[in-house]
Write an enzyme that holds these catalytic residues in place. Structure first.
Site, PDB file in Angstrom:
ATOM      1  N   SER A 153      17.327 -18.386  -8.658  1.00  0.00           N
ATOM      2  CA  SER A 153      16.423 -18.347  -7.519  1.00  0.00           C
ATOM      3  C   SER A 153      17.219 -18.012  -6.269  1.00  0.00           C
ATOM      4  O   SER A 153      18.433 -18.239  -6.217  1.00  0.00           O
ATOM      5  CB  SER A 153      15.764 -19.725  -7.352  1.00  0.00           C
ATOM      6  OG  SER A 153      15.101 -19.844  -6.120  1.00  0.00           O
ATOM      7  N   TYR A 166      15.641 -28.549  -7.065  1.00  0.00           N
ATOM      8  CA  TYR A 166      15.497 -27.210  -7.634  1.00  0.00           C
ATOM      9  C   TYR A 166      16.619 -26.290  -7.151  1.00  0.00           C
ATOM     10  O   TYR A 166      17.239 -25.587  -7.948  1.00  0.00           O
ATOM     11  CB  TYR A 166      14.127 -26.645  -7.250  1.00  0.00           C
ATOM     12  CG  TYR A 166      13.836 -25.283  -7.807  1.00  0.00           C
ATOM     13  CD1 TYR A 166      13.396 -25.131  -9.119  1.00  0.00           C
ATOM     14  CD2 TYR A 166      13.979 -24.144  -7.024  1.00  0.00           C
ATOM     15  CE1 TYR A 166      13.109 -23.881  -9.631  1.00  0.00           C
ATOM     16  CE2 TYR A 166      13.697 -22.885  -7.531  1.00  0.00           C
ATOM     17  CZ  TYR A 166      13.260 -22.764  -8.838  1.00  0.00           C
ATOM     18  OH  TYR A 166      12.980 -21.520  -9.341  1.00  0.00           O
TER      19      TYR A 166
END
Length: 181
Positions: A153, A166
């Site tokens: 990401s 995350y």
């Protein structure tokens, strides 16, 4: 002359988190390119629906129920895949996600972070990449070839939002990918 820079026809492609948004789109696209798709996910109903959709579009796919955090389940998946297709060419580690307790809301501080939620997010995103890599890379090594694609990401590169767990997990995935390379 062909417009296709990459020839993937008949490649056996495994996608963990194959029922997710990214995983399912990748599965459908790669199936249209002629790949044999193996959807690995924990949601059987969605997996079977995705396989039916791929087959309706003329592609080839199977679904296997899995748990990316359970090495024994993944090893059984590997056996089933090799039995069905004889090889594994590509692993796409797309399993992942977040949960509210691992996110620091706008009205919260680091002191409000729920460590158990943080651990679950790290387990899913990081170990849910490492363990499948360990299991499925064995078949690739035995075959003498293979590719592993890990989904990280932008949060791995710099903290873009308040998704602390995350972002940390995806940063670890990016580092693990560099290590494997």
């Amino acid at each position: 002359m062909t417009n296709n820079l990459f020839h993937v026809k008949d490649k056996v492609v495994l996608i963990t988190g194959g029922c997710g948004i990214l995983g399912s789109d990748m599965a459908q696209y790669l199936a249209k390119q002629g790949c044999k798709i193996v959807i690995l996910d924990r949601i059987e109903e969605k997996g079977n629906e995705l396989v039916a959709k791929i087959k309706a579009d003329g592609g080839e796919a199977i679904f296997l129920l899995t748990d990316v955090l359970n090495k024994e389940v993944l090893e059984k998946n590997r056996e089933d895949i090799v039995k069905a297709y004889g090889k594994i060419d590509v692993l796409v580690n797309a399993a992942g996600g977040n949960m509210p307790g691992a996110t620091i809301g706008p009205d919260k501080t680091i002191f409000d972070l729920e460590i158990d939620a943080f651990k679950k997010v790290v387990d899913l995103n990081l170990f849910g990449t490492v363990i499948p890599t360990m299991v499925f890379a064995k078949a690739m090594v035995e075959n003498g070839a293979g590719n592993i694609i890990n989904i990280a990401s932008e949060s791995a590169l710099r903290p873009l939002t308040r998704v602390a767990g995350y972002g940390a997990a995806k940063a670890a995935v990016a580092n693990f990918t560099k290590y494997m390379a």
